[in-house]
Design an enzyme around this catalytic site. Structure first.
Site, short mmCIF file in Angstrom:
data_model
loop_
_atom_site.label_atom_id
_atom_site.label_comp_id
_atom_site.label_asym_id
_atom_site.label_seq_id
_atom_site.Cartn_x
_atom_site.Cartn_y
_atom_site.Cartn_z
N GLU A 285 0.83 -1.22 0.00
CA GLU A 285 0.00 0.00 0.00
C GLU A 285 0.85 1.26 0.00
O GLU A 285 0.43 2.30 -0.50
CB GLU A 285 -0.92 0.02 1.23
N HIS A 306 8.60 -26.56 -1.69
CA HIS A 306 7.96 -27.67 -2.39
C HIS A 306 6.79 -27.19 -3.25
O HIS A 306 6.00 -28.00 -3.73
CB HIS A 306 7.53 -28.74 -1.38
N LYS A 420 -14.37 -0.26 -4.02
CA LYS A 420 -15.50 0.10 -3.15
C LYS A 420 -16.61 0.76 -3.97
O LYS A 420 -17.79 0.46 -3.79
CB LYS A 420 -15.05 1.05 -2.04
O1 PA5 Z 1 -3.72 0.98 5.80
C1 PA5 Z 1 -4.86 1.40 5.68
O2 PA5 Z 1 -5.12 2.59 5.85
C2 PA5 Z 1 -6.01 0.47 5.33
O3 PA5 Z 1 -5.60 -0.84 5.17
C3 PA5 Z 1 -7.04 0.50 6.45
O4 PA5 Z 1 -6.40 0.15 7.64
C4 PA5 Z 1 -8.20 -0.44 6.18
O5 PA5 Z 1 -8.79 -0.11 4.97
C5 PA5 Z 1 -9.22 -0.36 7.29
O6 PA5 Z 1 -9.68 0.96 7.44
P1 PA5 Z 1 -10.49 1.42 8.71
O7 PA5 Z 1 -9.63 1.28 9.91
O8 PA5 Z 1 -10.85 2.85 8.43
O9 PA5 Z 1 -11.72 0.55 8.82
#
Ligand code: PA5
Length: 443
Positions: A285, A306, A420
């Site tokens: 990310e 393996h 989303k």
């Molecule tokens: O790293 C990030 O920001 C995302 O992976 C969020 O943690 C994830 O989408 C969950 O978001 P939230 O804590 O708002 O539910």
């Protein structure tokens, strides 16, 4: 205690003075707060800024949940899930469910998928237990945990009544905004704040990671102590050659520039499998954007030799490997001799399994390097909370430096919104009427 040793000798990378300078400039962007995404730098000094009072409050809340429940359901996804899951798996005995006298509360996870079967099976199994929940969402609006929370909250309320349910549910969310914050205030849940300036994937050392871990009986003070040690070991005044985070970030950046586009994180300890998953989110990310970034993937060894071993040895030469090497196991098992020796293993009689594992690791390293897969080695002395705290912070610091070296904003994730929008359009969510029409026309 030295918690981590980085070895890049088998990476094939020599780091020039100019490259060191570039890395130090990337690191100083983190410290000056002048780089992109500088609203999200709260994690940089998080370990040293956690107070005893905060840890006391987290431990006290965890103790209350442990008194009330033998099953604690932790609800969250992404950065609101993977840190706790990684440390919990690293620190737990995978066979504890087989020990009849085990008394420690069990922490399980929900809201990290939208599987009806997973949800059903969890709710069914929970009926045999006294339950409590920790619900975690920074935005307070993420669909997966919101669905799981709706069902688990209802189960807790049906069983214990609303008043007692409020004692059994703890919320971790934004200090002021979001649906979860509103619910927590309305229902009177104990709540903890995810600081504005700490993004999800950097939040393991906030209550997001610490409360579920404390609830599982893990020593969160030791975890934080390890992270504090690594914060010092990678501080702005540490020179490049002694800063493992800067060296790791620079080595992988140079490998990327030389055409190695895939980094495989591996370990010969299966208990570290979810550390790999946490790391994949952290780097994927943070760096995968603007058409750039190393693709982070992982293996658990020797099992995956393996399955993936063939590709790693002889497939596309775009890979490099980073191995988390554990110097000493926690337990002691030796291989026994056998009179018939039908399996031919008597040459190992009296030797420890860890010796065989270490030789496998060395043999694989040499084979992969010979096959054109550069190797970075991160040695940790053992798996304990302090060492894991140090390892997690090491990866975070290196990720910040690495993102700035790559020239991206390491602290946003604009790409995760695309699915989303489609999902809401397909589900006819109010407000998505135009998107619904457009997406249906494409099907
Ligand atoms: O790293 C990030 O920001 C995302 O992976 C969020 O943690 C994830 O989408 C969950 O978001 P939230 O804590 O708002 O539910």
């Amino acid at each position: 205690m030295e918690t981590l040793k980085l070895d890049i000798r088998k990476s094939g990378i020599a780091i020039s003075d100019a490259m060191k300078q570039q890395a130090l400039e990337a690191a100083s962007l983190l410290y000056s707060g002048k780089g992109e995404g500088n609203d999200f730098l709260g994690w940089v000094n998080l370990p040293s800024s956690i107070t005893d009072e905060e840890l006391d409050k987290i431990n006290a809340t965890a103790a209350r949940l442990r008194e009330k429940a033998d099953l604690i359901i932790c609800i969250g996804i992404g950065g609101s899930y993977l840190g706790a899951k990684a440390v919990l798996e690293a620190m737990s005995n995978p066979f504890r469910f087989l020990h009849k006298n085990d008394t420690c509360p069990t922490v399980v996870f929900a809201g990290q998928n939208i599987s009806e079967d997973y949800t059903y099976q969890l709710l069914e199994a929970s009926k045999e237990h006294s339950i409590a929940a920790i619900v975690i969402s920074k935005s307070g609006t993420t669909t997966e945990p919101a669905i799981a929370f709706r069902l688990i909250k209802s189960e807790i309320e049906k069983r214990y009544g609303k008043e007692e349910a409020a004692q059994r549910i703890v919320a971790i969310t934004d200090k002021a905004r979001g649906a979860l914050k509103t619910q927590a205030d309305n229902e009177g849940y104990t709540s903890f704040v995810i600081p504005d300036n700490v993004g999800g994937r950097f939040s393991v050392l906030t209550p997001v990671g610490l409360l579920p871990l404390a609830a599982a009986g893990i020593d969160i003070r030791a975890l934080v102590r390890g992270a504090q040690a690594m914060e010092q070991a990678t501080a702005p005044d540490v020179d490049f050659d002694h800063n493992p985070a800067a060296i790791y970030a620079t080595t992988r950046y140079q490998l990327y520039k030389s055409g190695k586009k895939v980094e495989i994180l591996g370990s010969y300890e299966p208990r570290l499998q979810y550390v790999n998953e946490w790391w994949k989110q952290l780097y994927g990310e943070s760096e995968g954007k603007d058409g750039k970034g190393i693709f982070p993937t992982s293996v658990t060894l020797t099992a995956d030799l393996h399955s993936m071993g063939q590709y790693i040895q002889q497939g596309e030469r775009t890979l490099f490997e980073t191995i988390i090497s554990v110097a000493a196991p926690t337990h002691h098992v030796t291989i026994e001799g056998d009179e018939a020796n039908l399996d031919g293993l008597n040459f190992l009689a009296g030797r420890r399994i860890s010796e065989v594992n270490a030789k496998a690791e060395l043999g694989v390293q040499l084979a992969h390097v010979d096959g054109g897969v550069p190797n970075i080695r991160i040695e940790i002395p053992e798996v304990n909370a302090e060492v894991i705290g140090s390892l997690l912070y090491f990866f975070e610091k290196a990720c910040g430096i690495s993102g700035y070296l790559l020239g991206v904003n390491p602290f946003n994730q604009p790409g995760v919104e695309a699915y989303k929008k489609n999902m809401f359009a397909l589900l006819n969510k109010p407000g998505y009427e135009e998107e619904s029409k457009a997406i249906l026309a494409r099907l």
